[in-house]
Design an enzyme around this catalytic site. Structure first.
Site, PDB file in Angstrom:
ATOM      1  CE1 TYR A 193      -4.190   1.183  -0.340  1.00 33.26           C
ATOM      2  CE2 TYR A 193      -4.010   2.119   1.857  1.00 33.26           C
ATOM      3  CZ  TYR A 193      -4.706   1.963   0.679  1.00 33.26           C
ATOM      4  OH  TYR A 193      -5.913   2.601   0.518  1.00 33.26           O
ATOM      5  CE  LYS A 231      -7.612   5.593   1.022  1.00 34.38           C
ATOM      6  NZ  LYS A 231      -8.847   6.237   0.550  1.00 34.38           N
TER       7      LYS A 231
END
Length: 255
Positions: A154, A161
């Protein structure tokens, strides 16, 4: 009566029928809301086609969240279809391939900056752009993926995020005096178009169903959409700056 009877909801990020945004838009309509979608560029035509697959065809207004001109024009564009916005769904995220898939240490600032602007700063930009149409009691709801830990592959999207989650808290602080709430839904892995664009996404979703005490279906975006609609409704009048986890309970379990 539906949870969103009489409300108008702006939904970003509707590109396919499998997206969380599409399910949120569909469910919002089923709960009584009028829905307006956003899109831009080559995606605009695609969103218009998908909009016809909702229970009621939704109008689509142009919005590139990185365009100051589009943001400035948003309230006027929405006003052609509705006189107010009772809710906004932020389902926007992007990171260049160069900062995903195990390339964290190689990530260059221009690519990282793109990920942060599109995936995090855009929440603030969207909320400010929509604010002139939002009365007291309105709600902003964004979508995140638990940023409290480092996930395989990620990489800089995970950092984005984390920035999104912090941005939501500051928005809750600054929009609260206007009676506007801002919350996030942290979904488990969903096989959306965005997820498929992450190299090695299987490393994240693998075993999630076993770790989640309630189980987890990576092909089912409906539970997440239900949480989004609930937060858009009047049933959470005193909740802001929160993150609601919809992941089968996996976030609460040890390895």
């Amino acid at each position: 009566m539906g949870l969103l009877d009489g409300k108008t909801i702006l939904v970003t990020g509707v590109l396919t029928e499998g997206s969380i945004a599409f399910h949120a838009a569909r469910l919002a309509q089923e709960q009584g809301a009028r829905v307006v979608l956003t899109s831009f560029g080559r995606q605009l035509r695609l969103t218009e086609v998908i909009a016809r697959r909702l229970p009621d065809t939704a109008p689509v207004v142009r919005l590139d969240v990185t365009s100051a001109e589009d943001l400035a024009a948003l309230a006027g564009a929405v006003a052609e279809h509705a006189d107010r916005l009772d809710g906004v769904v932020h389902s926007v995220g992007f990171a260049p391939q160069a900062v995903l898939g195990g390339r964290f240490l190689e990530g260059a600032w221009p690519d990282v900056a793109t990920a942060l602007e599109v995936s995090a700063y855009s929440l603030k930009a969207l909320a400010v752009a929509a604010r002139p149409l939002m009365p007291r009691g309105s709600s902003v709801v964004g979508l995140t993926f638990d940023a409290s830990v480092a996930w395989p592959v990620y990489d800089w999207m995970g950092v984005a995020k984390a920035a999104l989650e912090s941005t939501s808290r500051y928005l809750a602080r600054d929009l609260g005096p206007d009676g506007i709430r801002c919350n996030l839904v942290a979904a488990g892995p969903i096989r959306s178009t965005a997820a498929k664009a992450i190299p090695g996404f299987e490393a994240i979703e693998g075993g999630w169903d076993r770790r989640a005490p309630l189980g987890w279906d990576v092909a089912d975006a409906d539970p997440t959409a239900r949480a989004v609609v609930a937060l858009l409704s009047d049933w959470f009048p005193a909740t802001t700056g929160a993150i609601v986890h919809v992941d089968g309970g996996a976030h609460a379990m040890g390895l």
